[in-house]
Scaffold this active site. Structure first.
Site, PDB file in Angstrom:
ATOM      1  N   ASP A  50       0.821  -1.212   0.000  1.00 15.27           N
ATOM      2  CA  ASP A  50       0.000   0.000   0.000  1.00 15.27           C
ATOM      3  C   ASP A  50       0.855   1.263   0.000  1.00 15.27           C
ATOM      4  O   ASP A  50       1.858   1.352   0.729  1.00 15.27           O
ATOM      5  CB  ASP A  50      -0.905   0.001   1.246  1.00 15.27           C
ATOM      6  CG  ASP A  50      -1.905   1.142   1.206  1.00 15.27           C
ATOM      7  OD1 ASP A  50      -2.702   1.196   0.254  1.00 15.27           O
ATOM      8  OD2 ASP A  50      -1.875   1.995   2.118  1.00 15.27           O
ATOM      9  N   TYR A  55       2.487  10.169   0.848  1.00 15.59           N
ATOM     10  CA  TYR A  55       3.429   9.597   1.820  1.00 15.59           C
ATOM     11  C   TYR A  55       4.844  10.102   1.518  1.00 15.59           C
ATOM     12  O   TYR A  55       5.393   9.837   0.459  1.00 15.59           O
ATOM     13  CB  TYR A  55       3.396   8.059   1.801  1.00 15.59           C
ATOM     14  CG  TYR A  55       2.083   7.455   2.273  1.00 15.59           C
ATOM     15  CD1 TYR A  55       1.080   8.238   2.861  1.00 15.59           C
ATOM     16  CD2 TYR A  55       1.830   6.094   2.138  1.00 15.59           C
ATOM     17  CE1 TYR A  55      -0.117   7.682   3.282  1.00 15.59           C
ATOM     18  CE2 TYR A  55       0.623   5.537   2.565  1.00 15.59           C
ATOM     19  CZ  TYR A  55      -0.339   6.347   3.133  1.00 15.59           C
ATOM     20  OH  TYR A  55      -1.539   5.788   3.546  1.00 15.59           O
ATOM     21  N   GLN A 181     -10.816   2.011   2.226  1.00 12.02           N
ATOM     22  CA  GLN A 181      -9.686   1.858   3.143  1.00 12.02           C
ATOM     23  C   GLN A 181      -9.957   2.679   4.409  1.00 12.02           C
ATOM     24  O   GLN A 181      -9.604   3.848   4.498  1.00 12.02           O
ATOM     25  CB  GLN A 181      -8.372   2.305   2.487  1.00 12.02           C
ATOM     26  CG  GLN A 181      -7.190   2.052   3.391  1.00 12.02           C
ATOM     27  CD  GLN A 181      -5.833   2.111   2.708  1.00 12.02           C
ATOM     28  OE1 GLN A 181      -4.918   2.721   3.243  1.00 12.02           O
ATOM     29  NE2 GLN A 181      -5.670   1.498   1.561  1.00 12.02           N
ATOM     30  N   PRO A 212      -3.962  -1.136  12.203  1.00 11.80           N
ATOM     31  CA  PRO A 212      -4.500  -2.192  13.078  1.00 11.80           C
ATOM     32  C   PRO A 212      -3.966  -2.102  14.503  1.00 11.80           C
ATOM     33  O   PRO A 212      -4.607  -2.587  15.430  1.00 11.80           O
ATOM     34  CB  PRO A 212      -4.028  -3.488  12.398  1.00 11.80           C
ATOM     35  CG  PRO A 212      -2.844  -3.087  11.562  1.00 11.80           C
ATOM     36  CD  PRO A 212      -3.153  -1.699  11.097  1.00 11.80           C
TER      37      PRO A 212
HETATM   38  P1  NDP Z   1      -0.177   0.223  12.713  1.00 15.26           P
HETATM   39  O1  NDP Z   1      -1.253   0.860  13.492  1.00 15.26           O
HETATM   40  O2  NDP Z   1      -0.075  -1.256  12.780  1.00 15.26           O
HETATM   41  O3  NDP Z   1       1.188   0.890  13.165  1.00 15.26           O
HETATM   42  C1  NDP Z   1       2.408   0.397  12.672  1.00 15.26           C
HETATM   43  C2  NDP Z   1       3.529   0.874  13.566  1.00 15.26           C
HETATM   44  O4  NDP Z   1       3.407   0.290  14.868  1.00 15.26           O
HETATM   45  C3  NDP Z   1       4.882   0.419  13.050  1.00 15.26           C
HETATM   46  O5  NDP Z   1       5.396   1.267  12.054  1.00 15.26           O
HETATM   47  C4  NDP Z   1       5.693   0.410  14.326  1.00 15.26           C
HETATM   48  O6  NDP Z   1       6.014   1.783  14.620  1.00 15.26           O
HETATM   49  C5  NDP Z   1       4.688  -0.110  15.360  1.00 15.26           C
HETATM   50  N1  NDP Z   1       4.685  -1.584  15.408  1.00 15.26           N
HETATM   51  C6  NDP Z   1       4.282  -2.460  14.445  1.00 15.26           C
HETATM   52  N2  NDP Z   1       4.416  -3.730  14.851  1.00 15.26           N
HETATM   53  C7  NDP Z   1       4.905  -3.683  16.103  1.00 15.26           C
HETATM   54  C8  NDP Z   1       5.260  -4.689  17.040  1.00 15.26           C
HETATM   55  N3  NDP Z   1       5.120  -5.985  16.753  1.00 15.26           N
HETATM   56  N4  NDP Z   1       5.748  -4.296  18.247  1.00 15.26           N
HETATM   57  C9  NDP Z   1       5.893  -2.982  18.546  1.00 15.26           C
HETATM   58  N5  NDP Z   1       5.587  -1.976  17.689  1.00 15.26           N
HETATM   59  C10 NDP Z   1       5.092  -2.329  16.472  1.00 15.26           C
HETATM   60  O7  NDP Z   1      -0.313   0.539  11.163  1.00 15.26           O
HETATM   61  P2  NDP Z   1      -0.045   1.921  10.363  1.00 15.26           P
HETATM   62  O8  NDP Z   1      -0.581   3.079  11.086  1.00 15.26           O
HETATM   63  O9  NDP Z   1       1.374   1.942   9.957  1.00 15.26           O
HETATM   64  O10 NDP Z   1      -0.952   1.670   9.090  1.00 15.26           O
HETATM   65  C11 NDP Z   1      -0.649   0.608   8.203  1.00 15.26           C
HETATM   66  C12 NDP Z   1      -0.753   1.117   6.779  1.00 15.26           C
HETATM   67  O11 NDP Z   1      -2.069   1.544   6.521  1.00 15.26           O
HETATM   68  C13 NDP Z   1       0.113   2.329   6.437  1.00 15.26           C
HETATM   69  O12 NDP Z   1       1.448   1.991   6.137  1.00 15.26           O
HETATM   70  C14 NDP Z   1      -0.592   2.844   5.213  1.00 15.26           C
HETATM   71  O13 NDP Z   1      -0.245   2.076   4.079  1.00 15.26           O
HETATM   72  C15 NDP Z   1      -2.052   2.602   5.579  1.00 15.26           C
HETATM   73  N6  NDP Z   1      -2.674   3.821   6.148  1.00 15.26           N
HETATM   74  C16 NDP Z   1      -3.688   4.409   5.422  1.00 15.26           C
HETATM   75  C17 NDP Z   1      -4.306   5.542   5.865  1.00 15.26           C
HETATM   76  C18 NDP Z   1      -5.405   6.138   5.053  1.00 15.26           C
HETATM   77  O14 NDP Z   1      -5.837   7.261   5.348  1.00 15.26           O
HETATM   78  N7  NDP Z   1      -5.886   5.472   4.044  1.00 15.26           N
HETATM   79  C19 NDP Z   1      -3.907   6.204   7.123  1.00 15.26           C
HETATM   80  C20 NDP Z   1      -2.864   5.489   7.832  1.00 15.26           C
HETATM   81  C21 NDP Z   1      -2.300   4.338   7.357  1.00 15.26           C
HETATM   82  P3  NDP Z   1       7.203   2.217  15.617  1.00 15.26           P
HETATM   83  O15 NDP Z   1       8.227   1.115  15.626  1.00 15.26           O
HETATM   84  O16 NDP Z   1       7.699   3.475  15.036  1.00 15.26           O
HETATM   85  O17 NDP Z   1       6.557   2.398  16.943  1.00 15.26           O
END
Ligand code: NDP
Length: 328
Positions: A50, A55, A181, A212
């Site tokens: 995605d 971004y 989405q 998630p």
């Molecule tokens: P999450 O809520 O799953 O957050 C991901 C972040 O959480 C990671 O980058 C990391 O950040 C932390 N993380 C992930 N796994 C673990 C773990 N096992 N243990 C500890 N920390 C962890 O998802 P995103 O917010 O990144 O969203 C996923 C995707 O969805 C995005 O990349 C994008 O493609 C899409 N999206 C779309 C939007 C829209 O408006 N359509 C808006 C937002 C996202 P860290 O290590 O920095 O703490």
């Protein structure tokens, strides 16, 4: 083992877990780590990546495009998305939104950055109150006719806006949106579990759900200390931190963590598996800033049998946010 789900009413199958690049590719992590993550994802059966024009202002697509170009995976073995609306340049008039002009220009620019001939899933990143929905439907339809995108959909549109797009498409014999989405996680449920129910039933709609882990808070790592090497500690993201790290949310996370401990699984695995339990979820988009996070999160598909209806009820009791749908 990766599971593949039917993507709404389309003929494609999408991996139950997918990988996104928001805040990581072209920003928080270096390009070699981005490549490692994509390889790990692909080798574990992920077939959807995605992205969006906004971004890292286009850089995230550039990084992903270079990786796809170098890896030379068979084009039929993966799907890649882009999203149009927020723009990637300055904020001059017509450099954002869902006008025919920005949709066509945004698509052309994303194709170049991603190094692909067509984009599999092309999303309207937000609704645009200034553009007639028919104009957006027409622009998306023409991109499909030109072979530049395969499917189009929306992100964070209201049910009413999505239905309006369907109405316009039907009235003018154009191709309607097939996916949404939305944000979906233990702390944000209304759209997926209430607002969209009629659309799932009558129109059919694939969903690629985001955040998630609610930007990491549902990993449980903010319970005991204040880790510095994380998204929520990044400069410029204070708004995201304030929105996510509230006392009320942390209290719920703590109680959910106790359920994960009982099941002998990690908190991120439980939070991701919980999303997968919803049949209306086609794919959960994962985000990761480290390979070991992705490895841990990929296990969510394997622990699904542990999440029984009893466990789901325990979780609902803690969360106390399940939308009430009257049954008859
Ligand atoms: P999450 O809520 O799953 O957050 C991901 C972040 O959480 C990671 O980058 C990391 O950040 C932390 N993380 C992930 N796994 C673990 C773990 N096992 N243990 C500890 N920390 C962890 O998802 P995103 O917010 O990144 O969203 C996923 C995707 O969805 C995005 O990349 C994008 O493609 C899409 N999206 C779309 C939007 C829209 O408006 N359509 C808006 C937002 C996202 P860290 O290590 O920095 O703490």
């Amino acid at each position: 083992m990766m599971e593949y789900r039917k993507f709404g009413n389309t003929g494609i199958q999408i991996s139950a877990l997918s990988l996104g690049s928001w805040l990581t590719f072209g920003k928080q992590i270096d390009n070699s780590l981005a490549e490692e993550l994509m390889i790990k994802a692909y080798d574990n059966g992920i077939n959807f990546f995605d992205n969006a024009e906004t971004y890292a202002r286009g850089k995230s697509e550039e990084v992903m495009g270079n990786i796809l170009y170098n890896l030379k995976w068979s084009r039929s073995s993966f799907m890649v998305s882009s999203k149009v609306y927020f723009g990637y340049e300055e904020n001059k008039p017509n450099q954002r939104g869902l006008s025919r002009k920005h949709i066509i220009e945004g698509c052309e620019a994303a194709l170049k950055r991603l190094h692909v001939d067509y984009i599999d899933l092309f999303f309207c990143h937000r609704p645009d109150k200034n553009t007639p929905i028919l104009e957006t439907v027409q622009a998306m339809n023409s991109l499909i006719q030109q072979g530049k995108i395969l499917y189009w959909g929306t992100s964070e549109w209201s049910a009413q806006e999505i239905l309006q797009a369907h109405l316009e498409a039907e009235r003018h014999h154009l191709i309607a949106p097939v996916m949404e989405q939305p944000q979906y996680n233990m702390l944000e449920r209304k759209k997926m579990e209430d607002d969209y129910l009629h659309i799932f039933r009558y129109q059919g709609m694939g969903t690629t759900i985001w955040s998630p882990l609610a930007s990491g808070i549902l990993s449980g790592k903010y319970l005991n200390d204040n880790p510095e090497d994380t998204r929520l500690a990044m400069e410029g993201l204070e708004w995201l931190r304030d929105r996510n790290l509230t006392e009320e949310r942390l209290k719920k996370v703590k109680a959910i963590k106790a359920i994960a401990d009982q099941l002998n699984i990690s908190m991120p695995q439980l939070a991701i598996a919980w999303c997968l339990k919803n049949n209306h979820v086609s794919t959960v988009i994962l985000g990761a800033s480290k390979v070991k996070q992705l490895e841990e999160n990929l296990e969510a598909v394997n622990i699904l049998p542990l999440i029984t209806s009893d466990v789901m009820m325990q979780i609902d009791e803690v969360l106390a946010n399940k939308p009430v749908i009257s049954e008859f």
